[in-house]
Write a protein that holds these residues in place. Structure first.
Motif, PDB file in Angstrom:
ATOM      1  N   VAL A  71      19.990 -43.221  30.937  1.00 23.38           N
ATOM      2  CA  VAL A  71      19.126 -42.073  31.207  1.00 23.38           C
ATOM      3  C   VAL A  71      19.377 -41.032  30.125  1.00 23.38           C
ATOM      4  N   LEU A  72      18.297 -40.517  29.567  1.00 22.75           N
ATOM      5  CA  LEU A  72      18.402 -39.419  28.615  1.00 22.75           C
ATOM      6  C   LEU A  72      18.033 -38.140  29.348  1.00 22.75           C
ATOM      7  N   ILE A  73      18.952 -37.201  29.384  1.00 20.79           N
ATOM      8  CA  ILE A  73      18.658 -35.875  29.936  1.00 20.79           C
ATOM      9  C   ILE A  73      18.180 -35.041  28.760  1.00 20.79           C
ATOM     10  N   VAL A  74      16.892 -34.766  28.754  1.00 21.64           N
ATOM     11  CA  VAL A  74      16.289 -34.072  27.618  1.00 21.64           C
ATOM     12  C   VAL A  74      16.168 -32.594  27.991  1.00 21.64           C
ATOM     13  N   CYS A  75      16.909 -31.789  27.256  1.00 24.58           N
ATOM     14  CA  CYS A  75      16.974 -30.350  27.519  1.00 24.58           C
ATOM     15  C   CYS A  75      16.367 -29.594  26.348  1.00 24.58           C
ATOM     16  N   ARG A  76      16.110 -28.309  26.581  1.00 21.72           N
ATOM     17  CA  ARG A  76      15.638 -27.459  25.488  1.00 21.72           C
ATOM     18  C   ARG A  76      16.534 -26.229  25.390  1.00 21.72           C
ATOM     19  N   ASP A  77      16.808 -25.866  24.166  1.00 28.45           N
ATOM     20  CA  ASP A  77      17.620 -24.688  23.868  1.00 28.45           C
ATOM     21  C   ASP A  77      16.691 -23.480  23.827  1.00 28.45           C
ATOM     22  N   GLY A 118       9.839 -35.315  35.420  1.00 31.30           N
ATOM     23  CA  GLY A 118      10.007 -33.863  35.433  1.00 31.30           C
ATOM     24  C   GLY A 118      10.345 -33.352  36.812  1.00 31.30           C
ATOM     25  N   LEU A 119      10.155 -34.169  37.827  1.00 35.73           N
ATOM     26  CA  LEU A 119      10.356 -33.778  39.219  1.00 35.73           C
ATOM     27  C   LEU A 119      11.783 -34.118  39.665  1.00 35.73           C
ATOM     28  N   PHE A 120      12.725 -33.402  39.117  1.00 36.58           N
ATOM     29  CA  PHE A 120      14.137 -33.581  39.454  1.00 36.58           C
ATOM     30  C   PHE A 120      14.726 -32.199  39.668  1.00 36.58           C
ATOM     31  N   ASP A 121      15.906 -32.136  40.257  1.00 33.65           N
ATOM     32  CA  ASP A 121      16.543 -30.850  40.497  1.00 33.65           C
ATOM     33  C   ASP A 121      17.379 -30.455  39.276  1.00 33.65           C
ATOM     34  N   PRO A 122      16.895 -29.517  38.473  1.00 34.21           N
ATOM     35  CA  PRO A 122      17.628 -29.145  37.257  1.00 34.21           C
ATOM     36  C   PRO A 122      18.959 -28.469  37.556  1.00 34.21           C
ATOM     37  N   ASN A 123      19.071 -27.826  38.714  1.00 31.45           N
ATOM     38  CA  ASN A 123      20.335 -27.169  39.055  1.00 31.45           C
ATOM     39  C   ASN A 123      21.455 -28.183  39.260  1.00 31.45           C
ATOM     40  N   ILE A 124      21.110 -29.327  39.845  1.00 31.21           N
ATOM     41  CA  ILE A 124      22.120 -30.384  40.008  1.00 31.21           C
ATOM     42  C   ILE A 124      22.539 -30.913  38.644  1.00 31.21           C
ATOM     43  N   ILE A 125      21.567 -31.179  37.784  1.00 37.43           N
ATOM     44  CA  ILE A 125      21.881 -31.678  36.436  1.00 37.43           C
ATOM     45  C   ILE A 125      22.741 -30.658  35.692  1.00 37.43           C
ATOM     46  N   ARG A 126      22.351 -29.394  35.774  1.00 34.80           N
ATOM     47  CA  ARG A 126      23.103 -28.329  35.096  1.00 34.80           C
ATOM     48  C   ARG A 126      24.558 -28.314  35.565  1.00 34.80           C
ATOM     49  N   LYS A 127      24.749 -28.380  36.872  1.00 36.24           N
ATOM     50  CA  LYS A 127      26.108 -28.328  37.443  1.00 36.24           C
ATOM     51  C   LYS A 127      26.917 -29.584  37.093  1.00 36.24           C
ATOM     52  N   GLU A 128      26.314 -30.756  37.300  1.00 37.62           N
ATOM     53  CA  GLU A 128      27.043 -32.017  37.110  1.00 37.62           C
ATOM     54  C   GLU A 128      27.428 -32.268  35.651  1.00 37.62           C
ATOM     55  N   PHE A 129      26.637 -31.735  34.717  1.00 38.80           N
ATOM     56  CA  PHE A 129      26.894 -31.983  33.299  1.00 38.80           C
ATOM     57  C   PHE A 129      27.348 -30.730  32.553  1.00 38.80           C
ATOM     58  N   ASN A 130      27.697 -29.698  33.316  1.00 36.64           N
ATOM     59  CA  ASN A 130      28.266 -28.482  32.739  1.00 36.64           C
ATOM     60  C   ASN A 130      27.390 -27.906  31.615  1.00 36.64           C
ATOM     61  N   PRO A 132      25.178 -25.080  29.835  1.00 36.36           N
ATOM     62  CA  PRO A 132      25.116 -23.617  29.830  1.00 36.36           C
ATOM     63  C   PRO A 132      23.724 -23.093  30.198  1.00 36.36           C
ATOM     64  N   GLU A 133      23.644 -21.844  30.581  1.00 39.35           N
ATOM     65  CA  GLU A 133      22.404 -21.223  31.059  1.00 39.35           C
ATOM     66  C   GLU A 133      21.278 -21.236  30.032  1.00 39.35           C
ATOM     67  N   TYR A 134      21.596 -21.129  28.764  1.00 44.28           N
ATOM     68  CA  TYR A 134      20.551 -21.072  27.732  1.00 44.28           C
ATOM     69  C   TYR A 134      19.981 -22.452  27.389  1.00 44.28           C
ATOM     70  N   ILE A 135      20.506 -23.497  27.982  1.00 46.03           N
ATOM     71  CA  ILE A 135      19.985 -24.855  27.826  1.00 46.03           C
ATOM     72  C   ILE A 135      19.287 -25.232  29.128  1.00 46.03           C
ATOM     73  N   VAL A 136      18.005 -25.634  29.034  1.00 39.70           N
ATOM     74  CA  VAL A 136      17.214 -25.936  30.225  1.00 39.70           C
ATOM     75  C   VAL A 136      16.968 -27.441  30.334  1.00 39.70           C
ATOM     76  N   PRO A 137      17.501 -28.087  31.385  1.00 39.12           N
ATOM     77  CA  PRO A 137      17.167 -29.492  31.616  1.00 39.12           C
ATOM     78  C   PRO A 137      15.658 -29.594  31.899  1.00 39.12           C
ATOM     79  N   THR A 138      14.931 -30.294  31.046  1.00 36.99           N
ATOM     80  CA  THR A 138      13.471 -30.293  31.097  1.00 36.99           C
ATOM     81  C   THR A 138      12.893 -31.618  31.567  1.00 36.99           C
TER      82      THR A 138
END
Length: 180
Positions: A71-77, A118-130, A132-138
């Motif tokens: 799985v690729l977690i594609v985020c944006r800075d 795109g229909l996933f919980d970004p807060n879980i991804i953010r927490k589980e993969f540490n 930072p706030e300025y990076i958005v799991p997209t």
């Protein structure tokens, strides 16, 4: 295969074998994403490659992975985004879509299936993969070898609206209300 054939052959895959993706194939997919165009060449993508069972379980807390081993977690800075001044629309989500599209087509060329989610919980991804706030799991780009093969490239004949319903020349025409 020419580009239209490749585009027709790409399809959403939900259900993968347990075969891992070869390192060279994964590197090719990531390299194709790397050369995808982005607004003003800002390159906002930050991609987390997830392949170990422990980390795949973390992704599954946010969305199912359909048995994929990659799985690729594609985020944006968000620190250097291009913002359209007229309505404050950010280019980042468009950029991520283009990058994911390039990678999905590269995967299909290698006979690897994909589904962009795109229909996933970004807060879980953010927490589980540490993250930072300025990076958005997209988006999650789920890759693997299809359990049941690929859909027919000819499905578009029946599955797509006619071009006349989606393409307009010189002005907007509402196909549901021709008087407009």
């Amino acid at each position: 295969m020419d580009f239209l054939e490749l585009a027709k052959a790409r399809c959403t895959t939900r259900g993968f074998t347990d075969q891992g993706i070869l390192k060279n194939d994964l590197e090719r997919i990531l390299s194709v994403g790397h050369v995808a165009p982005t607004a003003c060449n800002q390159q906002p993508q930050r991609i987390i490659v997830v392949q170990t069972p422990d980390h795949l379980c973390k992704v599954q807390k946010a969305y199912k992975t359909f048995g994929s081993r990659c799985v690729l977690i594609v985020c944006r800075d968000t620190r250097n985004e291009l913002i359209r001044p007229f309505d404050q629309k950010c280019s980042g989500d468009l950029d991520i879509g283009i990058i994911c599209d390039h990678m999905m087509l590269a995967a299909r060329e290698l006979n690897i299936g994909s589904v962009m989610v795109g229909l996933f919980d970004p807060n879980i991804i953010r927490k589980e993969f540490n993250i930072p706030e300025y990076i958005v799991p997209t988006a999650l780009l789920i890759l693997g070898y299809p359990e049941k093969g690929f859909l027919s490239p000819e499905r578009h004949t029946a599955d797509r609206k006619p071009l006349s319903d989606t393409i307009m020349y010189e002005k907007y025409v509402d196909c549901t209300n021709p008087q407009m």
